[in-house]
Design a protein around this motif. Structure first.
Motif, PDB file in Angstrom:
ATOM      1  N   GLU A  39       3.727 -13.710   1.190  1.00 17.65           N
ATOM      2  CA  GLU A  39       5.155 -13.428   1.238  1.00 17.65           C
ATOM      3  C   GLU A  39       5.946 -14.657   1.619  1.00 17.65           C
ATOM      4  OE1 GLU A  39       6.569 -10.114   3.369  1.00 17.65           O
ATOM      5  OE2 GLU A  39       5.335  -8.686   2.278  1.00 17.65           O
ATOM      6  N   THR A  40       5.378 -15.388   2.590  1.00 16.94           N
ATOM      7  CA  THR A  40       6.118 -16.553   3.068  1.00 16.94           C
ATOM      8  C   THR A  40       6.271 -17.586   1.957  1.00 16.94           C
ATOM      9  OG1 THR A  40       4.868 -16.106   5.055  1.00 16.94           O
ATOM     10  CG2 THR A  40       6.298 -18.016   5.080  1.00 16.94           C
TER      11      THR A  40
ATOM     12  N   VAL B  59       1.763   1.960   5.310  1.00 15.51           N
ATOM     13  CA  VAL B  59       0.939   3.106   4.936  1.00 15.51           C
ATOM     14  C   VAL B  59       1.430   4.353   5.652  1.00 15.51           C
ATOM     15  CG1 VAL B  59      -1.371   4.084   5.047  1.00 15.51           C
ATOM     16  CG2 VAL B  59      -1.078   1.718   4.412  1.00 15.51           C
ATOM     17  N   ILE B  60       1.676   4.219   6.968  1.00 13.30           N
ATOM     18  CA  ILE B  60       2.078   5.408   7.719  1.00 13.30           C
ATOM     19  C   ILE B  60       3.478   5.855   7.307  1.00 13.30           C
ATOM     20  CG2 ILE B  60       2.945   4.184   9.752  1.00 13.30           C
ATOM     21  CD1 ILE B  60       1.049   7.436   9.853  1.00 13.30           C
ATOM     22  N   ALA B  61       4.349   4.893   6.946  1.00 13.74           N
ATOM     23  CA  ALA B  61       5.687   5.296   6.511  1.00 13.74           C
ATOM     24  C   ALA B  61       5.613   6.078   5.210  1.00 13.74           C
ATOM     25  CB  ALA B  61       6.569   4.064   6.333  1.00 13.74           C
TER      26      ALA B  61
ATOM     27  N   ARG C  37      10.855  -4.104   5.548  1.00 14.20           N
ATOM     28  CA  ARG C  37      10.597  -4.591   6.905  1.00 14.20           C
ATOM     29  C   ARG C  37       9.188  -4.274   7.348  1.00 14.20           C
ATOM     30  NH1 ARG C  37      15.076  -3.443  11.182  1.00 14.20           N
ATOM     31  NH2 ARG C  37      13.809  -5.046  12.160  1.00 14.20           N
ATOM     32  N   LEU C  38       8.540  -3.348   6.658  1.00 12.72           N
ATOM     33  CA  LEU C  38       7.227  -2.922   7.122  1.00 12.72           C
ATOM     34  C   LEU C  38       6.142  -3.608   6.321  1.00 12.72           C
ATOM     35  CD1 LEU C  38       7.928   0.879   7.296  1.00 12.72           C
ATOM     36  CD2 LEU C  38       8.026  -0.770   9.124  1.00 12.72           C
TER      37      LEU C  38
ATOM     38  N   GLU D 241      -2.443  -9.916  12.772  1.00 10.90           N
ATOM     39  CA  GLU D 241      -1.289  -9.709  11.908  1.00 10.90           C
ATOM     40  C   GLU D 241      -0.009 -10.045  12.644  1.00 10.90           C
ATOM     41  OE1 GLU D 241      -0.928  -5.787  10.479  1.00 10.90           O
ATOM     42  OE2 GLU D 241      -1.947  -6.278   8.622  1.00 10.90           O
ATOM     43  N   ARG D 242      -0.127 -10.006  13.974  1.00 13.25           N
ATOM     44  CA  ARG D 242       1.097 -10.120  14.769  1.00 13.25           C
ATOM     45  C   ARG D 242       1.709 -11.499  14.676  1.00 13.25           C
ATOM     46  NH1 ARG D 242      -1.784  -7.820  19.826  1.00 13.25           N
ATOM     47  NH2 ARG D 242      -3.532  -7.798  18.418  1.00 13.25           N
TER      48      ARG D 242
ATOM     49  N   PRO E 125      12.769   0.800   3.327  1.00 13.87           N
ATOM     50  CA  PRO E 125      12.052   0.591   4.591  1.00 13.87           C
ATOM     51  C   PRO E 125      10.893  -0.374   4.418  1.00 13.87           C
ATOM     52  CG  PRO E 125      12.215   2.936   4.091  1.00 13.87           C
ATOM     53  CD  PRO E 125      12.858   2.216   2.970  1.00 13.87           C
TER      54      PRO E 125
ATOM     55  N   ILE F  90      -0.314  -1.643   7.894  1.00 15.42           N
ATOM     56  CA  ILE F  90      -0.561  -0.273   8.297  1.00 15.42           C
ATOM     57  C   ILE F  90       0.735   0.496   8.555  1.00 15.42           C
ATOM     58  CG2 ILE F  90      -0.766  -0.680  10.786  1.00 15.42           C
ATOM     59  CD1 ILE F  90      -2.952   1.433   8.498  1.00 15.42           C
ATOM     60  N   TYR F  91       1.785  -0.230   8.953  1.00 17.35           N
ATOM     61  CA  TYR F  91       3.051   0.453   9.212  1.00 17.35           C
ATOM     62  C   TYR F  91       3.628   1.002   7.919  1.00 17.35           C
ATOM     63  CZ  TYR F  91       2.745  -1.616  13.796  1.00 17.35           C
ATOM     64  OH  TYR F  91       2.318  -1.948  15.046  1.00 17.35           O
TER      65      TYR F  91
ATOM     66  N   ALA G 158       0.831  -1.195   0.000  1.00 23.57           N
ATOM     67  CA  ALA G 158       0.000   0.000   0.000  1.00 23.57           C
ATOM     68  C   ALA G 158       0.872   1.253   0.000  1.00 23.57           C
ATOM     69  CB  ALA G 158      -0.896   0.000   1.226  1.00 23.57           C
TER      70      ALA G 158
END
Lengths: 291, 383
Positions: free
Chosen positions: B206-207, B126-128, B119-120, B380-381, B116, B123-124, B70
């Motif tokens: 991804e995996t 999107v915010i990046a 690793r992200l 997601e964790r 970046p 939502i992480y 995203a």
């Protein structure tokens, strides 16, 4: 030195504002893994509700506060029922876009209903300052700090020590398994939206004397509170507060010591650096991926 | 319904599957080439915007639709392309050089953002990208020696090998059309190559992709770079079309508009980018036209239904008051996003496919063909 401490204190006050809004993000994420981009706009709507109750209908401050929080809780529940429940379980990005759309909608409609002027209400915290030696803290900021700390503590306890809180954590972990365990998942999700909207309303009411009530206030503050929530690690309640504090302090100090222009960018620069080092925020879980 | 009997792999990945494709796309292209001679200058100018938005849409479909990454920072890539064009042009460099240069610079920045992203996720990421866009916006406002800060920057008329190409002229229309067709072909060719298949594998899991030996890092950075470079090219055209650029044109709201393009169009195919761009660009003039007509129409409808003339006059006034309220456009935008996500999750292209299938299978069409698989939310964790 006094300058520095004074800046630090106002940074902490600002940080608590961000933390309070970030708390709303975190709550919804913690229970349903949905990110609500309209959180700032829910806060804005809370502000307008309290303006309607106090400014237009002439109710007492505390009564108006209570009514606004209850009204927003109902609004949050309705939002969940109409907008979120049908798309729960689809890719996260479409839910994010739906809440962005909701934010657009609420902003414009609030502007159309209440006009685009800055509104304000009379509150017990509007005037008066607390003096500690040479330090000065205005009462309105103090009220935000106190409310944020109390709300954080209450919600932390709620999530960790009550049956409902445990049910919410279970729901976020695995919705299907939660169903099987007899957790009323639908009620859990709708309750968390109500709580989150109520927290947003609290923020809106407490911020009314500081930022005034305006249809765009939610977007501006929401975009700052969002990095705060990410910085703290999205699913962590104390993380929201600490992330908010970090963003607030950095922003204030950057505005004071660094050249012009750094004030708005510094929080995002710090955010990017933190995300590079710890991709799940400072207090986020760092679990391995499993297949 | 036409069944193509496929005998080899080359036939399977052919862009034009059968002669029907030749006809339909040939007619479409001919219509687009004939367009400037048929429509007025206002509509032509809107269509140029459709082309520019569609190029960004294609870029986003490569990144979001096919690689599953995203981004809410594409306005920043557009800005970098636009400012590169503006600056290099003011240094006296020709279009032939600065057009690819803008693409390369934006692509390089995109690759830097891609790192970046390794690793992200979710939502992480999107915010990046939002953080990146804010930083770019601020740099544009502060780096005054190059960008002229908040005053903005004039972009002179495009000069193609000594030939001026005015922004309202037919030549500019054809240039934009050429870039759009080029980027669509690039996207389609990319998607039938090993790179494109790797992108789709990364999106789906991804995996699993990693365990099949796909270099996640390399492909993610590649996807970001290609997407950014295409957006940078769109930025050059955007700068020339606007003839004036300033930092406040490239805000988060523009990024959201770009995402709306692919959500409304449908993010699973390149057609979606074009359909979404048409929708987003045309919704504004359409609303303006409605603003004048609907109140009168509503009032006459009401009076024909037996309402008194006083009542229908009041109705007309209320409706035109609502129509001219300042925030109406935002409210309608918000409603459109929500409605599409709730009721038309595959977008306009999805609707097109459904209608097409309905007629192809005429009495046998069943709704469930397009039903989305609903998954229960898992954290997601620990995914």
């Amino acid at each position: 030195m006094l300058d520095f401490i004074q800046q630090l204190v106002s940074g902490i006050a600002l940080g608590c504002v961000y933390g309070l809004i970030a708390l709303g993000f975190v709550l919804i994420y913690k229970a349903t893994e949905v990110v609500n981009f309209a959180q700032g706009d829910l806060m804005m709507l809370g502000g307008f509700f309290v303006f309607t109750f106090i400014g237009l209908m002439g109710l007492d401050y505390w009564l108006g506060f209570l009514f606004a929080v209850c009204a927003m809780a109902v609004f949050g529940m309705a939002t969940e029922r109409i907008l979120i429940r049908p798309i729960l379980g689809y890719p996260q990005f479409s839910i994010v876009m739906a809440t962005i759309g909701l934010g657009y909608f609420l902003r414009s409609v609030a502007g159309m209903i209440w006009g685009t002027d800055d509104l304000k209400i009379e509150t017990p915290f509007s005037t008066g300052v607390l003096k500690l030696g040479d330090l000065v803290i205005a009462h309105d900021k103090l009220s935000v700090i106190v409310a944020t700390v109390i709300l954080c503590a209450v919600l932390y306890a709620f999530f960790n020590y009550t049956r409902m809180g445990t049910a919410m954590r279970a729901t976020s972990e695995n919705m299907l398994a939660a169903y099987y365990m007899g957790i009323p998942v639908k009620r859990v999700v709708s309750l968390i939206w109500a709580i989150s909207a109520a927290v947003a309303a609290t923020a809106g009411v407490l911020l009314a004397p500081i930022t005034f009530i305006h249809s765009n206030v939610g977007l501006a503050l929401g975009l700052k509170a969002f990095p705060a929530a990410v910085l703290g690690g999205f699913g962590s309640i104390p993380g929201a507060l600490i992330g908010g504090l970090i963003i607030g302090v950095i922003e204030t100090l950057a505005g004071f010591y660094l050249p012009q222009g750094w004030k708005d960018v510094a929080p995002y620069v710090v955010l990017l650096i933190v995300l590079l080092v710890r991709p799940h925020g400072l207090f986020g879980p760092s679990m391995r991926k499993k297949v | 319904m036409r069944f193509v009997f496929k005998t080899d792999y080359d036939q399977d990945i052919r862009l034009l599957k059968h002669s029907g494709y030749w006809w339909s796309y040939g007619v479409l292209l001919a219509a687009l080439i004939a367009f400037p001679y048929l429509v007025g200058s206002y509509l032509q100018s809107q269509i140029v915007f459709v082309f520019i938005y569609a190029i960004v849409g294609v870029a986003l479909i490569i990144l979001t639709g096919f690689t599953g990454q995203a981004s809410l920072g594409h306005a920043a890539f557009l800005a970098i392309g636009a400012y590169t064009a503006g600056f290099l042009q003011s240094q006296g460099i020709s279009f032939i050089v600065y057009f690819p240069a803008a693409a390369i610079i934006t692509g390089a920045v995109g690759a830097m953002v891609g790192f970046p992203a390794l690793r992200l996720s979710g939502i992480y990421l999107v915010i990046a990208t939002i953080a990146f866009a804010f930083i770019v916006e601020e740099i544009l406002a502060r780096w005054e020696s190059v960008t002229h800060g908040n005053e903005g920057m004039r972009v002179r008329t495009l000069d193609f090998l000594g030939q001026p190409v005015p922004r309202d002229g037919d030549a500019f229309y054809f240039l934009c059309l050429l870039v759009l067709v080029g980027s669509i072909l690039l996207a389609l060719n990319l998607l039938r190559s090993p790179t494109g298949r790797a992108f789709i594998a990364i999106r789906d899991s991804e995996t699993a992709a990693k365990s099949m030996g796909i270099d996640l890092a390399g492909y993610k950075v590649k996807s970001f770079a290609i997407s950014a470079a295409l957006t940078g090219m769109a930025g050059v055209l955007f700068a020339h079309k606007m003839s004036f650029i300033s930092p406040e044109m490239f805000t988060l709201l523009l990024s959201i508009e770009f995402i709306m393009v692919i959500i409304i169009g449908g993010a699973f195919g390149v057609h979606g980018a074009v359909l979404g761009a048409i929708f987003i660009v045309m919704v504004d003039p359409f609303l303006t036209a409605l603003k004048d007509d609907v109140p009168v129409l509503g009032a006459s409808l009401a009076s024909s239904l037996g309402m008194s003339s006083e009542g229908s006059g009041k109705l007309r006034d209320t409706m035109s008051a609502i129509g001219s309220a300042a925030g109406l456009k935002g409210a309608i935008y918000g409603l459109i996003i929500m409605m599409f996500i709730l009721f038309e999750p595959y977008g306009l292209y999805g609707r097109w496919l459904k209608v097409k299938l309905f007629f192809q299978l005429f009495p046998l069409y069943k709704k469930a063909t397009f039903k989305r698989q609903k998954t229960y939310v898992k954290s997601e964790r620990n995914r």
